[in-house]
Design an enzyme around this catalytic site. Sequence first.
Site, PDB file in Angstrom:
ATOM      1  CB  THR A 158      -6.439   9.114   0.653  1.00 13.27           C
ATOM      2  OG1 THR A 158      -5.471   8.938   1.696  1.00 13.27           O
ATOM      3  CG2 THR A 158      -6.264   8.051  -0.409  1.00 13.27           C
ATOM      4  CE1 TYR A 218      -8.729   7.332   7.331  1.00 11.33           C
ATOM      5  CE2 TYR A 218      -9.735   6.191   5.490  1.00 11.33           C
ATOM      6  CZ  TYR A 218      -8.696   6.924   6.013  1.00 11.33           C
ATOM      7  OH  TYR A 218      -7.619   7.250   5.222  1.00 11.33           O
ATOM      8  CG  HIS A 233      -2.171   0.816   1.067  1.00 11.21           C
ATOM      9  ND1 HIS A 233      -2.269   1.870   0.191  1.00 11.21           N
ATOM     10  CD2 HIS A 233      -3.380   0.732   1.669  1.00 11.21           C
ATOM     11  CE1 HIS A 233      -3.475   2.402   0.265  1.00 11.21           C
ATOM     12  NE2 HIS A 233      -4.167   1.730   1.144  1.00 11.21           N
TER      13      HIS A 233
END
Length: 791
Positions: free
Chosen positions: A604, A591, A475
């Site tokens: 993001t 979230y 990630h």
Amino acid sequence: MAEAHQAVGFQFTVRPDGVDLKLSQEVIKNIYLSGVTAWKKRAIQFKNGVLAGVYPASPSSWLIVVIAMMSSLYIHVDPSLGMINAIKDNLPCSRDYMSVQTRAVLSAILFATGLWLFLIYLLRYTLKALLSYHEWIFESHGKMSSSTKVWLVRFLVKMFSGRRPLLYSFQASLPRLPVPSVDDTIHRYLESVRPLLDSQQYNQMEVLASEFKASMATQLQRYLILKSWWATNYVSDWWEEYIYLRGRTPIMVNSNFYIMDLLYVTPTHRQAARAGNVVHAMLQYRRKLERGEHAPVLRALGTVPMCSTQMERMFNTTRIPGIETDIVQHLTDRKHLVVYHRGRFFHVWLYTGGRHLLPSELETQFQRILNDTSEPQPGELKLAALTAGNRVPWARTRIKYFSQGVNKVSLDAIESAAFFLALDDEPQGYEPAKTNSLDSYAKSLLHGKCYDRWFDKSFTLISYPNGKMGVNVEHSWADAPIVGHMWEYVAATDCFHLGYTEEGHCKGDVNKGLPYPTRLQWQIPKECQDVIEASYLSAKQIADDVDFHGYLFNEFGKGLIKKCRTSPDAFIQLALQLAQFRDQGVFCLTYESSMTRMFRDGRTETVRSCTSEAVEFVRAMEDASATNAQRFALFRKAADKHQNMYRLAMTGSGIDRHLFCLYIVSKYLGVDSPFLKKVLSEPWKLSTSQTPQQQLNLVDINKFPKYVSAGGGFGPVADDGYGVSYIIIGENLITFHISSKFSSPDTDSYRFGQNIRKAMIDIQALFKTENDKKIVENAKRVPLENGKKYI
């Protein structure tokens, strides 16, 4: 042996009268073709680099400006207002060596070049100013202000956008991510936690926020603004370093995510053939990526470009473990692949004769690996478990046992490979007749056996014996939409361009003359094997604790939701709030990931979905005395609030990234903020994300409704919470990927999936009442009885 086969191409014999040298004609041909391909690639990269560098102008426009200036010399008109003559008089060339006419021509060319560069920067900054306008995103569907109409009209934006942009053409024109004001951020933060705190807790938080604003906030904000002026993005580098690379816990499950294959279609059931087509499609994608030939991703009627920076590190990239922090190592143009099968690692060349291996050639290579019956070397079977365990033991083991000799050579082969391929031996995929098939498929992609994926690679491609595929993604280097973009290209290329024979093999002739894949060699001592086993046991404990449930919601989808004139994302987020409350009996900090790629190097931002309006709506849904009219009115209010927060996050006015960066600055300055520490320690018990579909529109899913992916998911973020990834597929399907932990007595992924289903149907029922037309028309005018508030 493959090494012996390759050595035949070069032979020499030492004789008393000299050296008898023999060169293989085939080898010389391949060397020549490889060189030609390399130079062609450099030429194309240079050309595309120039095209992107001068965008939104074009190189041919330089010639037009030069011709215009040259023409002015012959008609005795000076559009430069004397600047050409000034350049001519100050040329550092002696008049004895250059005629007056030549000096005039050279001066005109220099002025024209300077004017051309000035116009490029003018166009670029004009485009940046246009792209900095974000009011369009806040306007209601079907309603548009006059300023937005002017902005959106293709005459304006398209005029400054040039023609046929390449992948990186817009990069220099993207605006920088703005730094919100401290007052706005704190106001939005307090508003977001109000429904989650009682009066005493909220008053305490207000005091902490006031003390922060009065003491150090101004100083921290100054440093952050300074960084925003200097860096291309004030968030992204710190986000990558402190959220991802400095984490010392395992990245398997906790960080890596996965993407699934086509949901209903399996193009071939031959494992080697499917892997051959998919790998070849990935190589085609990589070639276009390295040359910058992909079209940029555009939003807002194909007008607003998204940042493409994250795509640069998709291939040839590995996360390298460190004692204190990891690093992301990105190389260029790797020509090999490393394949894992039944505990063995194989090195496979991806090129021959200066070209990619064809799908049929790749199928041959992969089938050779599948047919190989050799046993793993001592310690080789579970070697990849090092990438699944804690980072510090892996970093120390890498330094001690893999920094020299054959281990270093083999590890370098893995870490420098284009990507990692795992040929699994257990079939996976969605089977409607099997209740838990999607659950098993997701867990296989997320963690596998804990030693059959190289979790440090940018992505591991996973191939199953029934022809299904999938991807496990590290990630730190990028977010899900980036890999999703590549996966859509691969799926479309595999199914609609490459195809298969009637027997399920890759199309094309079989080339049996390719050198066999070579085994990577290892010398792993007992002490290292003990570390590998410890990492495996640690990773297995994490994997076994993952409670996963995949759920296909097909009662309705985006089509019906949009007919209700509601944002699909807001609809689903409110359904998740209703499901969460029914599941846990309390509300929690939620979230939702939102992208900020309208800005340079954007990644993001967080949308805090549990708002006061959402809480009020959920309480009304659970209150038997509330009417559908009241619930509908509260739903509209909550949906509008959510949409506004999502838009704020997308346009750089979110809450969490700003507070995160203020916290990092405070740590650099050595000052302590109780407010920031409190904010960043709050747990996200419900973590959600929407994975985008149809970014490329290569497949018409209305015409081919079966050719859709189930999307992807991630592991649970909190020990006692849920992780939910949802994918809106076409008009009539939404998939939910739900994760939690078996060790938590309060959570159950299957139960939460059922709560989501019921919540979706219950909300949709608000639109289906007998007087739904009146409710829709008058929703905003319906008063709440006696001013009752459900909060």
